[in-house]
Write a protein that holds these residues in place. Structure first.
Motif, PDB file in Angstrom:
ATOM      1  N   LEU A   1     -50.422  45.704   6.296  1.00  0.00           N
ATOM      2  CA  LEU A   1     -49.616  45.932   5.094  1.00  0.00           C
ATOM      3  C   LEU A   1     -48.829  47.228   5.220  1.00  0.00           C
ATOM      4  CD1 LEU A   1     -49.034  44.760   2.269  1.00  0.00           C
ATOM      5  CD2 LEU A   1     -50.925  46.128   1.409  1.00  0.00           C
ATOM      6  N   LEU A   2     -49.479  48.268   5.735  1.00  0.00           N
ATOM      7  CA  LEU A   2     -48.787  49.543   5.930  1.00  0.00           C
ATOM      8  C   LEU A   2     -47.710  49.423   6.998  1.00  0.00           C
ATOM      9  CD1 LEU A   2     -51.778  52.072   5.894  1.00  0.00           C
ATOM     10  CD2 LEU A   2     -50.013  51.812   4.156  1.00  0.00           C
ATOM     11  N   GLY A   3     -48.039  48.718   8.077  1.00  0.00           N
ATOM     12  CA  GLY A   3     -47.090  48.584   9.166  1.00  0.00           C
ATOM     13  C   GLY A   3     -45.891  47.727   8.797  1.00  0.00           C
ATOM     14  N   GLU A   4     -46.082  46.752   7.907  1.00  0.00           N
ATOM     15  CA  GLU A   4     -44.999  45.864   7.521  1.00  0.00           C
ATOM     16  C   GLU A   4     -43.904  46.606   6.764  1.00  0.00           C
ATOM     17  OE1 GLU A   4     -42.690  42.748   7.344  1.00  0.00           O
ATOM     18  OE2 GLU A   4     -44.582  42.813   8.449  1.00  0.00           O
ATOM     19  N   LYS A   5     -44.301  47.510   5.869  1.00  0.00           N
ATOM     20  CA  LYS A   5     -43.385  48.359   5.097  1.00  0.00           C
ATOM     21  C   LYS A   5     -42.489  47.579   4.126  1.00  0.00           C
ATOM     22  CE  LYS A   5     -43.268  52.000   8.583  1.00  0.00           C
ATOM     23  NZ  LYS A   5     -42.438  52.844   9.463  1.00  0.00           N
ATOM     24  N   GLN A   6     -42.725  46.251   4.013  1.00  0.00           N
ATOM     25  CA  GLN A   6     -41.974  45.499   3.017  1.00  0.00           C
ATOM     26  C   GLN A   6     -42.580  45.695   1.630  1.00  0.00           C
ATOM     27  OE1 GLN A   6     -41.469  41.376   3.991  1.00  0.00           O
ATOM     28  NE2 GLN A   6     -40.828  41.790   6.093  1.00  0.00           N
ATOM     29  N   ILE A   7     -43.870  45.941   1.610  1.00  0.00           N
ATOM     30  CA  ILE A   7     -44.578  46.140   0.349  1.00  0.00           C
ATOM     31  C   ILE A   7     -45.245  47.511   0.400  1.00  0.00           C
ATOM     32  CG2 ILE A   7     -46.481  45.360  -1.101  1.00  0.00           C
ATOM     33  CD1 ILE A   7     -45.931  42.538  -0.136  1.00  0.00           C
ATOM     34  N   LYS A   8     -44.973  48.315  -0.567  1.00  0.00           N
ATOM     35  CA  LYS A   8     -45.538  49.661  -0.610  1.00  0.00           C
ATOM     36  C   LYS A   8     -46.850  49.641  -1.384  1.00  0.00           C
ATOM     37  CE  LYS A   8     -44.527  54.419  -1.962  1.00  0.00           C
ATOM     38  NZ  LYS A   8     -43.544  55.315  -2.616  1.00  0.00           N
ATOM     39  N   PRO A   9     -47.955  50.002  -0.732  1.00  0.00           N
ATOM     40  CA  PRO A   9     -49.241  50.033  -1.440  1.00  0.00           C
ATOM     41  C   PRO A   9     -49.200  51.003  -2.619  1.00  0.00           C
ATOM     42  CG  PRO A   9     -49.557  50.219   0.930  1.00  0.00           C
ATOM     43  CD  PRO A   9     -48.094  50.382   0.680  1.00  0.00           C
ATOM     44  N   THR A  10     -49.810  50.601  -3.707  1.00  0.00           N
ATOM     45  CA  THR A  10     -49.881  51.460  -4.883  1.00  0.00           C
ATOM     46  C   THR A  10     -51.156  52.289  -4.830  1.00  0.00           C
ATOM     47  OG1 THR A  10     -51.105  49.836  -6.181  1.00  0.00           O
ATOM     48  CG2 THR A  10     -48.685  49.706  -6.248  1.00  0.00           C
ATOM     49  N   GLU A  11     -51.300  53.137  -5.801  1.00  0.00           N
ATOM     50  CA  GLU A  11     -52.516  53.950  -5.877  1.00  0.00           C
ATOM     51  C   GLU A  11     -53.746  53.067  -6.064  1.00  0.00           C
ATOM     52  OE1 GLU A  11     -52.041  56.962  -8.813  1.00  0.00           O
ATOM     53  OE2 GLU A  11     -50.456  57.986  -7.713  1.00  0.00           O
ATOM     54  N   VAL A  12     -53.572  51.934  -6.758  1.00  0.00           N
ATOM     55  CA  VAL A  12     -54.688  51.008  -6.926  1.00  0.00           C
ATOM     56  C   VAL A  12     -55.107  50.439  -5.564  1.00  0.00           C
ATOM     57  CG1 VAL A  12     -55.430  48.842  -7.972  1.00  0.00           C
ATOM     58  CG2 VAL A  12     -54.003  50.425  -9.270  1.00  0.00           C
ATOM     59  N   THR A  13     -54.132  50.152  -4.717  1.00  0.00           N
ATOM     60  CA  THR A  13     -54.442  49.641  -3.373  1.00  0.00           C
ATOM     61  C   THR A  13     -55.263  50.661  -2.595  1.00  0.00           C
ATOM     62  OG1 THR A  13     -52.253  48.605  -3.424  1.00  0.00           O
ATOM     63  CG2 THR A  13     -53.441  48.558  -1.336  1.00  0.00           C
TER      64      THR A  13
END
Length: 633
Positions: A194-206
């Motif tokens: 998910l981090l490497g994809e960079k299409q979706i930015k993890p939120t603080e909840v993530t």
């Protein structure tokens, strides 16, 4: 530092004003090299985890997933009302309708009826209602709560087929589900992707979900490394507090108290204010270790930081005090709590009752029980079990049986702990017929016995000198799928030794070792005692040496048993050598051993060397011997 200092620290808190904050945690994994690795599509991420995801799905980039809408104020908290509302909503398939349906499904999720929600979503599908990505996210969340995370990934495939892209809520939910099922590697890999994809930015909840999962899966060290990484991201203060609190709680669980305290100190140095959760985790650990001075210091620090303890904080301190036998001090803490405007809950009353029961003060325990009822609190099964256990230990079986029956009259269900408690009390007090009735009742109620239950039955047979029956019962336990623990082996080994079946006892010792169990001192003591009674002193001594070479060191009981064995056979010099070794280990002779030494003295008065050895071991022994000679005249 006296326990009174703990109570005094509580009195300094201002009037309680609890403002509960729902922390949203944060987290960034320190995989610098992975962050710069070639990324793959989000669809491929899912394919790497669950093969059921369709690789041919077409994704419409113009469609995105909305976060779950906030439920309207009119949403019912009653399941029947919610289901009636759902049926009414099915009559409309408008956009507004699916929005309302999602709100309703979300409210049912909060009630904990996850399977019901999945059935309702299936009903939507069968009736052709065009639900959206938010609906699918709700379904994924339900599967994760039911520990069926891979079914959640199957729904993710449906998401792609409908032309939606998953959002951060989708992946956060799946990561949480993987951690919940101890799928640490899969959860970690999904987060890295998910981090490497960079299409979706993890939120603080993530981030909070991942750090929580790491801590609960025993990967505290990794969690600390990740904490260092997020410090450069300038997250909000409450997020950092959450991260530190999770790791401190995990360190405490791992008994790494010094590291936890250092992390708390680090928070202060960095201007991150600990909250009540942070302090309570550390207080809990310190109470478990009986470090009352440091508990007091932490409570005072809370005062200085204007952080008020909550009910859980009080419960932890009260429970720890009661387990230490300091019930009066626990009552003082509760009194302070009440003066501050807080009402003790059932958990606190149970701790206080259990404290009195441990001290055998059943009248006081009953008063606590009655006081709880008078305050309008409903006793739970733990309340009754504590009293039943206390009355059984005081041999007041009629009172224990009355309370056992009272459980059903109050509409509560007996759990396995309650059944085990009453069964043990009945057997210990010779009420075998009643115990059998209770056991049959337990089976009729559908309550499955556990290893503790079977060990209680095994122990009762052994104490009634029914070794043959007990041994057959033990073998039947082994043939079942039940896990046989060291307590069961100790019971049957002790019975074998008392029945003169030493060969069986030695076979059982070797058997438990081959099964990967670790004997304790009690295991060896039973066999050593049996060998000494049989006169096999050399074999007993070999077993003692075997203990010394293993992780199970001899106890004071071990040494006293073998010393008496040698004294009985007039092997006084050997006994003295063992006494010397015993003293070197920090142990002392018990009364039975000393009495035997007194009997040895008249026979050895003409042996100055041996007499000096005996007096060296027990200087007061000669005075005792002179007194015994005077009495015997």
């Amino acid at each position: 530092m006296s326990i009174g200092a703990v109570v005094s620290a509580f009195t300094k808190f201002p009037q309680f004003q609890f403002h509960l904050h729902h922390h949203q945690g944060t987290f960034l994994y320190n995989f610098a090299t992975l962050l710069h690795s070639p990324s793959s599509s989000l669809l491929c991420i899912c394919n790497n985890i669950v093969t059921t995801t369709s690789s041919s799905s077409v994704v419409n980039p113009n469609r995105s997933i909305s976060t779950q809408p906030k439920p309207p104020k009119s949403v019912s908290n009653n399941l029947d009302d919610a289901l009636n509302s759902f049926n009414r909503m099915l009559k409309s398939t408008s956009t507004h309708s699916i929005y309302s349906i999602n709100n309703l499904l979300g409210s049912i999720v909060k009630m904990g009826h996850y399977q019901t929600v999945l059935s309702l979503i299936k009903q939507l599908h069968l009736q052709g209602v065009p639900f959206d990505a938010c609906t699918i996210n709700i379904g994924i969340n339900c599967y994760c709560h039911l520990n069926r995370v891979y079914f959640g990934f199957s729904l993710l495939g449906s998401l792609f087929k409908r032309g939606y892209e998953p959002n951060v809520v989708t992946f956060t939910t799946l990561i949480k589900g993987l951690f919940a099922q101890d799928k640490f590697s899969e959860a970690k890999n999904l987060f890295i992707k998910l981090l490497g994809e960079k299409q979706i930015k993890p939120t603080e909840v993530t981030y909070g979900t991942v750090i929580n999962g790491l801590c609960k899966s025993g990967n505290t060290k990794i969690a600390i490394e990740l904490l260092r990484s997020i410090e450069t991201l300038n997250f909000e203060a409450h997020t950092m507090v959450y991260c530190y609190s999770m790791i401190i709680a995990s360190l405490c669980k791992d008994r790494m108290i010094s590291e936890a305290k250092n992390l708390l100190l680090e928070m202060s140095k960095k201007g991150i204010s600990p909250d009540v959760v942070t302090y309570t985790s550390l207080i809990h650990a310190l109470c478990n270790f009986g470090q009352w001075k440091e508990v007091t210091e932490l409570l005072r620090e809370m005062v200085d930081q204007n952080v008020s303890p909550n009910v859980r904080t009080f419960n932890i301190v009260v429970d720890a005090l009661c387990k230490e036998g300091m019930v009066k001090e626990a009552e003082d803490v509760i009194e302070v709590m009440i003066k501050r405007g807080e009402v003790p809950d059932v958990v606190m009353y149970n701790a206080l009752m259990d404290g009195y029961c441990l001290r055998g003060q059943m009248e006081e325990a009953q008063k606590v029980f009655d006081s709880m009822v008078n305050r309008g609190l409903e006793p739970d099964i733990t309340s009754f079990t504590s009293l039943i256990n206390g009355y059984c230990k005081k041999r007041r079986i009629d009172k224990a049986k009355y309370l056992f029956k009272e459980v059903s009259r109050k509409g509560l269900n007996h759990d396995i702990v309650t059944y085990n408690t009453i069964l043990h009390g009945l057997f210990e007090n010779g009420k075998f017929d009643v115990a059998r009735e209770v056991f049959n009742e337990m089976l009729a109620e559908g309550q499955s016995p556990n290893v503790v239950t079977y060990n209680i039955l095994l122990d009762s047979m052994c104490k009634n000198r029914q070794f043959a029956e007990a041994f057959l019962f033990f073998r039947s336990m082994q043939n079942s799928e039940l896990y046989i623990n060291i307590a069961c082996y100790n019971t049957i080994i002790d019975a074998a030794c008392k029945d003169g079946k030493l060969e069986i006892a030695k076979e059982l010792l070797n058997e438990l070792l081959s099964n990967g169990l670790q004997p304790i001192a009690r295991t060896y003591n039973a066999i050593i005692k049996g060998l000494c009674q049989e006169g096999s002193l050399n074999e007993a001594k070999e077993l003692l040496m075997r203990m010394e070479d293993s992780d199970c060191l001899p106890s004071e009981v071990t040494y006293n048993v073998i010393v008496r064995g040698f004294l009985k056979k007039n092997k006084t010099y050997e006994a003295m050598a063992l006494l010397e070794k015993m003293r070197g280990s920090g142990f002392s002779a018990d009364n039975s051993t000393i009495e035997m030494l007194v009997d040895v003295l008249p026979m050895r008065e003409q042996d100055p060397t041996l007499l000096n050895m005996i007096q060296k071991f027990a200087p007061k022994l000669q005075k005792m011997h002179n007194y015994v000679k005077f009495v015997r005249r």
